[in-house]
Design an enzyme around this catalytic site. Structure first.
Site, PDB file in Angstrom:
ATOM      1  N   ASP A 176       1.063  -1.156   0.035  1.00 43.15           N
ATOM      2  CA  ASP A 176      -0.065   0.054   0.022  1.00 43.15           C
ATOM      3  C   ASP A 176       0.908   1.370  -0.091  1.00 43.15           C
ATOM      4  O   ASP A 176       2.035   1.350   0.201  1.00 43.15           O
ATOM      5  CB  ASP A 176      -1.094  -0.093   1.325  1.00 43.15           C
ATOM      6  CG  ASP A 176      -0.362  -0.259   2.665  1.00 43.15           C
ATOM      7  OD1 ASP A 176       0.720  -0.980   2.522  1.00 43.15           O
ATOM      8  OD2 ASP A 176      -0.871   0.144   3.486  1.00 43.15           O
TER       9      ASP A 176
ATOM     10  N   GLU B 151      -0.618  -2.194   5.263  1.00 43.80           N
ATOM     11  CA  GLU B 151       0.382  -2.148   6.289  1.00 43.80           C
ATOM     12  C   GLU B 151       0.392  -0.673   6.963  1.00 43.80           C
ATOM     13  O   GLU B 151       0.355  -0.709   8.239  1.00 43.80           O
ATOM     14  CB  GLU B 151       1.696  -2.559   5.597  1.00 43.80           C
ATOM     15  CG  GLU B 151       2.981  -2.651   6.900  1.00 43.80           C
ATOM     16  CD  GLU B 151       3.368  -1.195   7.494  1.00 43.80           C
ATOM     17  OE1 GLU B 151       3.639  -1.283   8.568  1.00 43.80           O
ATOM     18  OE2 GLU B 151       3.247  -0.327   6.571  1.00 43.80           O
ATOM     19  N   GLU B 152      -0.059   0.304   6.374  1.00 44.42           N
ATOM     20  CA  GLU B 152       0.352   1.650   6.769  1.00 44.42           C
ATOM     21  C   GLU B 152      -0.849   1.982   7.830  1.00 44.42           C
ATOM     22  O   GLU B 152      -0.373   2.702   8.682  1.00 44.42           O
ATOM     23  CB  GLU B 152       0.262   2.619   5.830  1.00 44.42           C
ATOM     24  CG  GLU B 152       1.207   2.572   4.567  1.00 44.42           C
ATOM     25  CD  GLU B 152       2.860   3.044   5.196  1.00 44.42           C
ATOM     26  OE1 GLU B 152       2.808   3.446   6.334  1.00 44.42           O
ATOM     27  OE2 GLU B 152       3.771   2.812   4.396  1.00 44.42           O
TER      28      GLU B 152
ATOM     29  N   ARG C 122      18.912  -8.069  12.619  1.00 44.43           N
ATOM     30  CA  ARG C 122      19.164  -8.194  14.007  1.00 44.43           C
ATOM     31  C   ARG C 122      18.318  -8.853  14.527  1.00 44.43           C
ATOM     32  O   ARG C 122      16.879  -9.292  14.297  1.00 44.43           O
ATOM     33  CB  ARG C 122      19.252  -6.834  14.450  1.00 44.43           C
ATOM     34  CG  ARG C 122      18.927  -6.705  16.003  1.00 44.43           C
ATOM     35  CD  ARG C 122      18.714  -5.020  16.242  1.00 44.43           C
ATOM     36  NE  ARG C 122      20.080  -4.501  16.081  1.00 44.43           N
ATOM     37  CZ  ARG C 122      20.921  -4.269  17.016  1.00 44.43           C
ATOM     38  NH1 ARG C 122      20.782  -4.857  18.273  1.00 44.43           N
ATOM     39  NH2 ARG C 122      22.044  -3.680  16.738  1.00 44.43           N
TER      40      ARG C 122
ATOM     41  N   HIS D 241       7.797   8.199   4.659  1.00 40.24           N
ATOM     42  CA  HIS D 241       6.724   8.718   4.742  1.00 40.24           C
ATOM     43  C   HIS D 241       6.741  10.450   4.539  1.00 40.24           C
ATOM     44  O   HIS D 241       5.773  11.186   5.132  1.00 40.24           O
ATOM     45  CB  HIS D 241       6.013   8.711   6.242  1.00 40.24           C
ATOM     46  CG  HIS D 241       5.551   7.307   6.575  1.00 40.24           C
ATOM     47  ND1 HIS D 241       4.507   7.089   7.416  1.00 40.24           N
ATOM     48  CD2 HIS D 241       6.153   6.090   5.899  1.00 40.24           C
ATOM     49  CE1 HIS D 241       4.511   5.537   7.421  1.00 40.24           C
ATOM     50  NE2 HIS D 241       5.363   5.002   6.315  1.00 40.24           N
TER      51      HIS D 241
HETATM   52 NI    NI Z   1       6.612   0.759   5.201  1.00 45.57          NI
END
Ligand code: NI
Length: 400
Positions: free
Chosen positions: A87, A145-146, A185, A371
């Site tokens: 998205d 996801e956002e 990680r 963003h």
């Molecule tokens: Ni992202």
């Protein structure tokens, strides 16, 4: 099959133009969370053409705009998933690129266009080598996801159960690392995210006669300031935690005391106990603080929540080894955790796996933050994503 000697470099290099073209096509046609119709259409079409078993639609995938591609290898092996989010964000793109967003108010400013292109290309390469592919590769293309809603819907719809996925991997492109590098990680790498709303109810009146009212704005202000003490005085100082109010609304005229004031914010943490503690204490704290001002406060913890992204040691080690084998040990780093969130965490709560970074900083200028409307990706990162992704998947599919 050897995990470390197999190089995908030439195979991926021969597809570089198509890979970049695919990413630019998604970039030009960004779609917001849960509205990824064109994007999902392109993905399904490509996977179908490559010969994958493709599942779409709410019933099969949990969302109208989700896509799952299943690739059965012809050799015995494990069932491993690769997850990509697809998205875009509600921004107006600034850079005047030839493939700039053609959609006002929407922009791929986090790299999810790259995630989709990388995953499709991985699926196509593996499909072309089906004869030597062990096990079953499941490609999960996740919408929303956002807004942190897509992963849960897909998991609830059973995308990890049929076929039974053993492990799940995925990447996030990042301009915090130079192109050519991979970051991985073990342990927590991204924070949990809880949305909350504090509604403070007072009693309105004339601004000149505060004693005849109960001022919700003053009460909300004290709640806002004091809330930070929950972090600084009640949480173990060695544990990261953030409480941010990003929105505050109350009143609509300078001389009227309103009935209510509303604040909205988010809580971030790496440790589940810290998260639970803040969520629980915020409610009690806000309501008692409001009462001190004769007001009432109600705290709602929103539905858009997800836990921290935590990579198990074994799976992070697997990604490190595969990435080092593919691009060289010196190009694999372990960047510090970030307080941002990603609902990949829900997949990793359901199955072992690893979420890792692929460097994508522009070569010729300082990166704009993710963003941000000036965000730009270094497209050299895409081939690195495909190569390391393939090495990770092949290693996991062939694991004894
Ligand atoms: Ni992202």
């Amino acid at each position: 099959m050897s995990k470390t000697t197999l190089s995908w470099k030439d195979e991926v290099a021969s597809r570089a133009e198509g890979l970049i073209g695919l990413r630019r096509d998604f970039h030009r046609h960004p779609e917001l969370s849960m509205a990824e119709r064109r994007t999902a259409g392109v993905i399904a079409e490509r996977l179908q053409a490559a010969g994958l078993e493709v599942r779409t639609g709410s019933e099969a995938t949990g969302a109208e705009t989700a896509v799952v591609g299943i690739l059965h290898g012809e050799r015995p092996g494990r069932t491993i998933a690769w997850r990509a989010d697809i998205d875009a964000l509600p921004l107006n793109e600034i850079p005047d690129l030839p493939f700039k967003s053609a959609v006002p108010g929407a922009m791929h400013a986090c790299g999810h266009d790259g995630h989709a292109a990388v995953a499709i290309t991985m699926a196509e390469i593996l499909a072309a080598r089906r004869g030597e592919l062990p096990g079953t590769a499941v490609f999960i293309f996740q919408p929303a996801e956002e807004t942190l809603g897509g992963a849960q819907r897909m998991i609830e719809a059973g995308v990890l159960d049929d076929p039974p996925v053993e492990k799940v991997y995925g990447i996030h492109l990042t301009t915090l690392l130079p192109a050519g590098q991979v970051g991985v990680r073990p342990g927590p790498v991204m924070a949990s995210s809880d949305f909350f709303e504090v509604e403070v109810k007072g009693s309105g009146g004339h601004g000149a006669y505060p004693h005849l009212s109960i001022d919700p704005i003053t009460a909300a202000s004290h709640i806002l300031i004091g809330m930070q003490d929950l972090v600084s005085r009640e949480i173990d100082p060695t544990q990261p935690a953030v409480m941010t109010i990003g929105e505050i609304k109350g009143g609509n005229r300078h001389n009227i005391i309103p009935e209510t004031a509303i604040m909205r914010g988010s809580i971030r943490a790496f440790d589940q106990q810290v998260r639970d503690q803040l969520v629980e204490r915020l409610g009690a704290y806000a309501s008692r603080m409001a009462r001190a001002y004769r007001a009432e406060a109600r705290v709602t913890i929103g539905g858009q929540c997800c836990p921290a992204v935590v990579n198990p040691e074994d799976e992070a080690g697997h990604v490190h080894r595969c990435a080092a084998g593919e691009i060289g040990e010196e190009q694999v780093t372990a960047p510090p955790p970030v307080m941002g969130s990603d609902d990949m965490s829900l997949f990793l709560q359901a199955r072992p796996g690893c979420y890792f970074w692929v460097g994508a900083a522009p070569a010729d200028k300082p990166p704009a933050p993710h963003h941000h409307p000036a965000f730009e990706l270094n497209e050299d990162s895409l081939a690195v994503g495909v190569r390391t992704g393939l090495a990770v998947m092949m290693g996991a599919l062939a694991a004894p």
